[in-house]
Enzyme design. Sequence first.
Site, PDB file in Angstrom:
ATOM      1  N   ASP A  19      -6.805  -6.773 -28.462  1.00 42.47           N
ATOM      2  CA  ASP A  19      -6.686  -7.391 -29.787  1.00 42.47           C
ATOM      3  C   ASP A  19      -8.059  -7.721 -30.384  1.00 42.47           C
ATOM      4  O   ASP A  19      -9.022  -7.933 -29.656  1.00 42.47           O
ATOM      5  CB  ASP A  19      -5.832  -8.663 -29.657  1.00 42.47           C
ATOM      6  CG  ASP A  19      -5.278  -9.124 -31.000  1.00 42.47           C
ATOM      7  OD1 ASP A  19      -5.336  -8.348 -31.976  1.00 42.47           O
ATOM      8  OD2 ASP A  19      -4.799 -10.268 -31.073  1.00 42.47           O
ATOM      9  N   ARG A  23     -10.704  -8.074 -36.916  1.00 40.25           N
ATOM     10  CA  ARG A  23     -11.693  -9.144 -37.132  1.00 40.25           C
ATOM     11  C   ARG A  23     -13.099  -8.692 -36.759  1.00 40.25           C
ATOM     12  O   ARG A  23     -14.072  -9.058 -37.407  1.00 40.25           O
ATOM     13  CB  ARG A  23     -11.291 -10.393 -36.310  1.00 40.25           C
ATOM     14  CG  ARG A  23     -10.223 -11.221 -36.993  1.00 40.25           C
ATOM     15  CD  ARG A  23      -9.593 -12.193 -36.030  1.00 40.25           C
ATOM     16  NE  ARG A  23      -8.669 -11.499 -35.139  1.00 40.25           N
ATOM     17  CZ  ARG A  23      -8.115 -12.045 -34.065  1.00 40.25           C
ATOM     18  NH1 ARG A  23      -8.424 -13.288 -33.725  1.00 40.25           N
ATOM     19  NH2 ARG A  23      -7.264 -11.366 -33.333  1.00 40.25           N
ATOM     20  N   HIS A  36     -10.726  -0.254 -35.458  1.00 41.20           N
ATOM     21  CA  HIS A  36      -9.817   0.542 -34.627  1.00 41.20           C
ATOM     22  C   HIS A  36     -10.559   1.702 -33.972  1.00 41.20           C
ATOM     23  O   HIS A  36     -10.315   2.041 -32.820  1.00 41.20           O
ATOM     24  CB  HIS A  36      -8.638   1.053 -35.453  1.00 41.20           C
ATOM     25  CG  HIS A  36      -7.761  -0.056 -35.959  1.00 41.20           C
ATOM     26  ND1 HIS A  36      -7.363  -1.096 -35.162  1.00 41.20           N
ATOM     27  CD2 HIS A  36      -7.223  -0.292 -37.187  1.00 41.20           C
ATOM     28  CE1 HIS A  36      -6.605  -1.931 -35.867  1.00 41.20           C
ATOM     29  NE2 HIS A  36      -6.511  -1.469 -37.102  1.00 41.20           N
ATOM     30  N   ASN A  67       3.835  -3.529 -35.152  1.00 37.99           N
ATOM     31  CA  ASN A  67       2.666  -3.046 -35.893  1.00 37.99           C
ATOM     32  C   ASN A  67       3.016  -2.009 -36.973  1.00 37.99           C
ATOM     33  O   ASN A  67       2.207  -1.739 -37.862  1.00 37.99           O
ATOM     34  CB  ASN A  67       1.604  -2.466 -34.947  1.00 37.99           C
ATOM     35  CG  ASN A  67       0.866  -3.517 -34.135  1.00 37.99           C
ATOM     36  OD1 ASN A  67       0.447  -3.275 -33.006  1.00 37.99           O
ATOM     37  ND2 ASN A  67       0.681  -4.719 -34.692  1.00 37.99           N
ATOM     38  N   ARG A 187      -5.909 -10.766 -22.508  1.00 39.30           N
ATOM     39  CA  ARG A 187      -5.818 -10.616 -23.964  1.00 39.30           C
ATOM     40  C   ARG A 187      -7.162 -10.981 -24.562  1.00 39.30           C
ATOM     41  O   ARG A 187      -7.677 -12.071 -24.320  1.00 39.30           O
ATOM     42  CB  ARG A 187      -4.730 -11.484 -24.587  1.00 39.30           C
ATOM     43  CG  ARG A 187      -4.628 -11.209 -26.105  1.00 39.30           C
ATOM     44  CD  ARG A 187      -3.453 -11.858 -26.775  1.00 39.30           C
ATOM     45  NE  ARG A 187      -3.359 -11.394 -28.158  1.00 39.30           N
ATOM     46  CZ  ARG A 187      -2.251 -11.275 -28.864  1.00 39.30           C
ATOM     47  NH1 ARG A 187      -1.104 -11.586 -28.317  1.00 39.30           N
ATOM     48  NH2 ARG A 187      -2.278 -10.847 -30.113  1.00 39.30           N
ATOM     49  N   LEU A 194       1.746 -13.554 -26.073  1.00 40.94           N
ATOM     50  CA  LEU A 194       2.028 -12.251 -25.457  1.00 40.94           C
ATOM     51  C   LEU A 194       2.448 -11.195 -26.476  1.00 40.94           C
ATOM     52  O   LEU A 194       2.432 -10.003 -26.171  1.00 40.94           O
ATOM     53  CB  LEU A 194       3.093 -12.406 -24.366  1.00 40.94           C
ATOM     54  CG  LEU A 194       2.622 -13.292 -23.196  1.00 40.94           C
ATOM     55  CD1 LEU A 194       3.769 -13.579 -22.238  1.00 40.94           C
ATOM     56  CD2 LEU A 194       1.456 -12.649 -22.444  1.00 40.94           C
ATOM     57  N   SER A 195       2.811 -11.625 -27.676  1.00 39.79           N
ATOM     58  CA  SER A 195       3.161 -10.686 -28.749  1.00 39.79           C
ATOM     59  C   SER A 195       4.085  -9.548 -28.278  1.00 39.79           C
ATOM     60  O   SER A 195       3.825  -8.372 -28.539  1.00 39.79           O
ATOM     61  CB  SER A 195       1.899 -10.111 -29.388  1.00 39.79           C
ATOM     62  OG  SER A 195       1.103 -11.141 -29.918  1.00 39.79           O
ATOM     63  N   GLU A 206      -0.912 -13.370 -13.630  1.00 40.84           N
ATOM     64  CA  GLU A 206      -1.927 -14.335 -14.044  1.00 40.84           C
ATOM     65  C   GLU A 206      -2.365 -13.945 -15.459  1.00 40.84           C
ATOM     66  O   GLU A 206      -2.525 -12.756 -15.761  1.00 40.84           O
ATOM     67  CB  GLU A 206      -3.144 -14.273 -13.098  1.00 40.84           C
ATOM     68  CG  GLU A 206      -2.833 -14.670 -11.673  1.00 40.84           C
ATOM     69  CD  GLU A 206      -2.455 -16.142 -11.554  1.00 40.84           C
ATOM     70  OE1 GLU A 206      -3.030 -16.978 -12.277  1.00 40.84           O
ATOM     71  OE2 GLU A 206      -1.572 -16.451 -10.725  1.00 40.84           O
TER      72      GLU A 206
HETATM   73  C1  IPE Z   1      -0.711  -7.278 -30.315  1.00 43.50           C
HETATM   74  O1  IPE Z   1      -1.631  -7.578 -31.275  1.00 43.50           O
HETATM   75  C2  IPE Z   1      -0.497  -5.809 -30.251  1.00 43.50           C
HETATM   76  C3  IPE Z   1      -1.658  -5.009 -29.842  1.00 43.50           C
HETATM   77  C4  IPE Z   1      -2.819  -5.458 -29.455  1.00 43.50           C
HETATM   78  C5  IPE Z   1      -1.434  -3.607 -29.880  1.00 43.50           C
HETATM   79  P1  IPE Z   1      -1.217  -8.046 -32.749  1.00 43.50           P
HETATM   80  O2  IPE Z   1      -2.489  -8.342 -33.452  1.00 43.50           O
HETATM   81  O3  IPE Z   1      -0.314  -7.052 -33.359  1.00 43.50           O
HETATM   82  O4  IPE Z   1      -0.371  -9.357 -32.428  1.00 43.50           O
HETATM   83  P2  IPE Z   1      -0.127 -10.659 -33.305  1.00 43.50           P
HETATM   84  O5  IPE Z   1       0.446 -10.217 -34.600  1.00 43.50           O
HETATM   85  O6  IPE Z   1      -1.470 -11.312 -33.474  1.00 43.50           O
HETATM   86  O7  IPE Z   1       0.782 -11.484 -32.474  1.00 43.50           O
HETATM   87  C1  IPE Z   2      -5.576  -4.777 -32.261  1.00 42.93           C
HETATM   88  O1  IPE Z   2      -6.439  -5.276 -33.231  1.00 42.93           O
HETATM   89  C2  IPE Z   2      -5.163  -3.351 -32.558  1.00 42.93           C
HETATM   90  C3  IPE Z   2      -3.776  -3.189 -33.008  1.00 42.93           C
HETATM   91  C4  IPE Z   2      -2.866  -4.120 -33.048  1.00 42.93           C
HETATM   92  C5  IPE Z   2      -3.388  -1.865 -33.443  1.00 42.93           C
HETATM   93  P1  IPE Z   2      -5.904  -5.925 -34.586  1.00 42.93           P
HETATM   94  O2  IPE Z   2      -5.780  -4.846 -35.600  1.00 42.93           O
HETATM   95  O3  IPE Z   2      -4.688  -6.721 -34.332  1.00 42.93           O
HETATM   96  O4  IPE Z   2      -7.111  -6.867 -34.978  1.00 42.93           O
HETATM   97  P2  IPE Z   2      -7.019  -8.334 -35.536  1.00 42.93           P
HETATM   98  O5  IPE Z   2      -6.177  -9.121 -34.585  1.00 42.93           O
HETATM   99  O6  IPE Z   2      -6.414  -8.247 -36.896  1.00 42.93           O
HETATM  100  O7  IPE Z   2      -8.442  -8.803 -35.553  1.00 42.93           O
HETATM  101 MG    MG Z   3      -4.354  -8.651 -33.801  1.00 46.22          MG
END
Ligand code: IPE
Ligand code: IPE
Ligand code: MG
Length: 239
Positions: A19, A23, A36, A67, A187, A194-195, A206
Amino acid sequence: MTTKPEDDKLPKHIAIIMDGNGRWATEKGLPRTEGHKAGAENVRVILEHAKERGIKYVTLYAFSSENWKRPKEEVKVLLDLFRKYMKEDVAELQKKKVRISFIGDRTRFPEDMQERMNEVERETADYNDFHVILALSYGARDDMIAAIKRIAMDVMDRQCMISNINEQVVNDALSTHGIPYPDLVIRTSGEQRLSNFLLWEIAYAELYFTPIYWPDFNEQDLDIAIEAFGRRNRRFGAV
Ligand code: IPE
Ligand code: IPE
Ligand code: MG
């Protein structure tokens, strides 16, 4: 305090919620999609290092079932990245005899990608040193619903008796069947949830949270997480 045997200090299966790509990019004044791209490149680095460290299984959460709700443009860029990743990086992994599996609803991907996923799984099925599981369009609840349906069908067909449904029967019906439960979940990006990742499988894993954004999470950071795991006192409910 008792000391742990050496092999207990090393997780056998690490599951990573990658994740913070968005950002990472935004803070650099870049479009999220650049995050990405950087994130996809980091996968190679971390997998290589996990393999060197003797980890046997790595599950990577790359795209959740939720997503798909992201803006169309972002989803399109992600799909293009996955396609490129499966063509180039996955081919490299295949050369190194890495076993690759996919979990998640692959029917939501374009036909060519589904075919590639099936092909890669078939071609690497006999490799057993290092196993990478890519979670794409994955959601633990969806996976559990699918498992419940499979078991219900078996009950209807009299292949299974309700009284025989146990942990093993559920494991066998999940998309992660045959893969040992993860013992460490990492994470990145500071979020502590845990999304919808694995859920059933990580009941006793853990959990390790780090504020580092995924594109910046490097080999040393993985070592730190593994060391932290080694210091944990693993318990499974018993004293
Ligand atoms: C979880 O991240 C999914 C992946 C890292 C692929 P998200 O960014 O989608 O999760 P939330 O929305 O913050 O819970
Ligand atoms: C994780 O990074 C990648 C995917 C979920 C595809 P994010 O795209 O969720 O990045 P943030 O959380 O918005 O920074
Ligand atoms: Mg994210």
